[in-house]
Design a protein around this motif. Structure first.
Motif, PDB file in Angstrom:
ATOM      1  N   SER A  84      -8.909   0.343   2.356  1.00 21.27           N
ATOM      2  CA  SER A  84      -8.820  -0.472   1.031  1.00 21.27           C
ATOM      3  C   SER A  84      -8.114  -1.546   1.846  1.00 21.27           C
ATOM      4  O   SER A  84      -7.389  -1.505   3.040  1.00 21.27           O
ATOM      5  N   SER A  85      -8.306  -2.674   1.289  1.00 22.50           N
ATOM      6  CA  SER A  85      -6.931  -4.123   1.871  1.00 22.50           C
ATOM      7  C   SER A  85      -5.417  -4.180   1.434  1.00 22.50           C
ATOM      8  O   SER A  85      -5.434  -3.621   0.036  1.00 22.50           O
ATOM      9  N   PRO A  86      -4.728  -4.622   2.294  1.00 19.24           N
ATOM     10  CA  PRO A  86      -5.513  -4.977   3.122  1.00 19.24           C
ATOM     11  C   PRO A  86      -5.279  -4.313   4.942  1.00 19.24           C
ATOM     12  O   PRO A  86      -4.797  -3.593   4.977  1.00 19.24           O
ATOM     13  N   ARG A  87      -6.372  -4.138   5.405  1.00 21.60           N
ATOM     14  CA  ARG A  87      -5.856  -3.237   6.230  1.00 21.60           C
ATOM     15  C   ARG A  87      -5.694  -4.479   8.042  1.00 21.60           C
ATOM     16  O   ARG A  87      -5.411  -5.156   7.741  1.00 21.60           O
ATOM     17  N   GLN A  88      -5.003  -3.579   8.869  1.00 13.68           N
ATOM     18  CA  GLN A  88      -4.732  -3.353   9.811  1.00 13.68           C
ATOM     19  C   GLN A  88      -6.112  -2.714  10.902  1.00 13.68           C
ATOM     20  O   GLN A  88      -6.243  -1.342  10.992  1.00 13.68           O
ATOM     21  N   LEU A  89      -7.200  -3.716  11.290  1.00 13.80           N
ATOM     22  CA  LEU A  89      -8.174  -2.841  11.913  1.00 13.80           C
ATOM     23  C   LEU A  89      -8.791  -3.858  13.186  1.00 13.80           C
ATOM     24  O   LEU A  89      -8.400  -4.837  13.917  1.00 13.80           O
ATOM     25  N   LEU A  90      -9.130  -2.588  14.684  1.00 14.43           N
ATOM     26  CA  LEU A  90      -9.022  -3.161  15.210  1.00 14.43           C
ATOM     27  C   LEU A  90     -11.226  -3.107  15.493  1.00 14.43           C
ATOM     28  O   LEU A  90     -11.192  -1.911  15.384  1.00 14.43           O
TER      29      LEU A  90
END
Length: 269
Positions: A84-90
């Motif tokens: 779900s938002s917000p994400r920490q995405l790599l």
């Protein structure tokens, strides 16, 4: 808020003017193109590791024509289904940045997105999509991200290190892993190899809980010889063509080719 970490000591990196510094005094300048090089010399086997410029340009041309957007759509489905938002995405092994940029564009929220690749040329190309992503030159065996700070990692057709994945993800974080099945691009293999060997994929399976795993298959029609060669040249198969088979390249034009991949969503407990 970002979670960049020093690749030498893994302490958090703090923005200081046009550089990032950790509490131990290690300093990394932000390049003019707005990326950060966090690849240490011991973490690279050659002076210019990763895909070469020719291969990256072919990948850029191929992806920007939308031929692989079916794969992108599957990744987006998994992202929105499990996170779900917000994400920490790599985005690990992001290459020239197409998937990373499109993920950010399609999420259209306040997620913090990192794109990491060992190829400096690839990251320099990626910055041309957008500066609104943390573009990082780095090694997947030494990911310059704080411990247990990421919600999700995407890894499309790239080598991953399970220990680093586990270290970087939060408890119950996800990795969306896209890998090639044996018949992926089989039409190219039939042109290039004397025999197509079917190998087990057990060595690329990850030691985490499988939330979902499924195959995605599609036939795409490459409309021109240039499109066909772009796809072939962005794969390792191109570099395995024997001298006596090089003539097949002259015969290529429009071409139908099979996408055959597995999408696995893992959760790290």
């Amino acid at each position: 808020m970002h979670h960049l970490a020093c690749p030498k000591c893994h302490e958090p990196l703090i923005l200081d003017g046009k550089s990032y510094r950790c509490q131990n005094g290690h300093c990394y300048d932000i390049a003019k193109q707005k990326y950060i090089n966090l690849l240490l010399n011991p973490d690279k086997a050659t002076n210019n590791p990763g895909d070469n410029k020719e291969s990256l340009l072919c990948r850029q041309h191929h992806l920007n024509k939308g031929y692989y957007d079916g794969i992108l759509n599957e990744v987006m489905h998994c992202l929105t289904k499990y996170t779900s938002s917000p994400r920490q995405l790599l985005d690990l092994g992001c290459g020239e940045g197409y998937y990373t940029y499109r993920i950010k564009e399609l999420l259209n929220d306040d997620s913090t997105i990192y794109g990491l690749d060992i190829s400096k040329i690839g990251i320099q190309m990626a910055t041309k999509y957008t500066k609104d992503i943390y573009w990082i030159v780095g090694n997947s065996k030494n990911i310059p991200i704080d411990d247990h700070s990421l919600d999700v990692i995407t890894a499309l057709f790239t080598v991953v290190n399970a220990q680093e994945i586990e270290r970087c993800l939060k408890k119950n974080g996800y990795i969306i892993h896209v890998t090639a099945n044996p018949y992926h691009l089989v039409e190219f293999k039939e042109l290039i190899y004397d025999e197509i060997k079917i190998k087990s994929d057990q060595h690329i399976r990850l030691p985490f809980s499988v939330v979902e795993s499924y195959d995605y298959k599609q036939t795409i029609h490459l409309q021109t010889k240039e499109d066909t060669l772009n796809l072939l040249q962005m794969t390792p198969h191109y570099y395995h063509i024997k001298k006596e088979r090089r003539h097949v390249l002259d015969t290529l034009g429009e071409f139908d080719v099979t996408i055959d991949i597995r999408i696995t969503v893992y959760q790290v407990s």
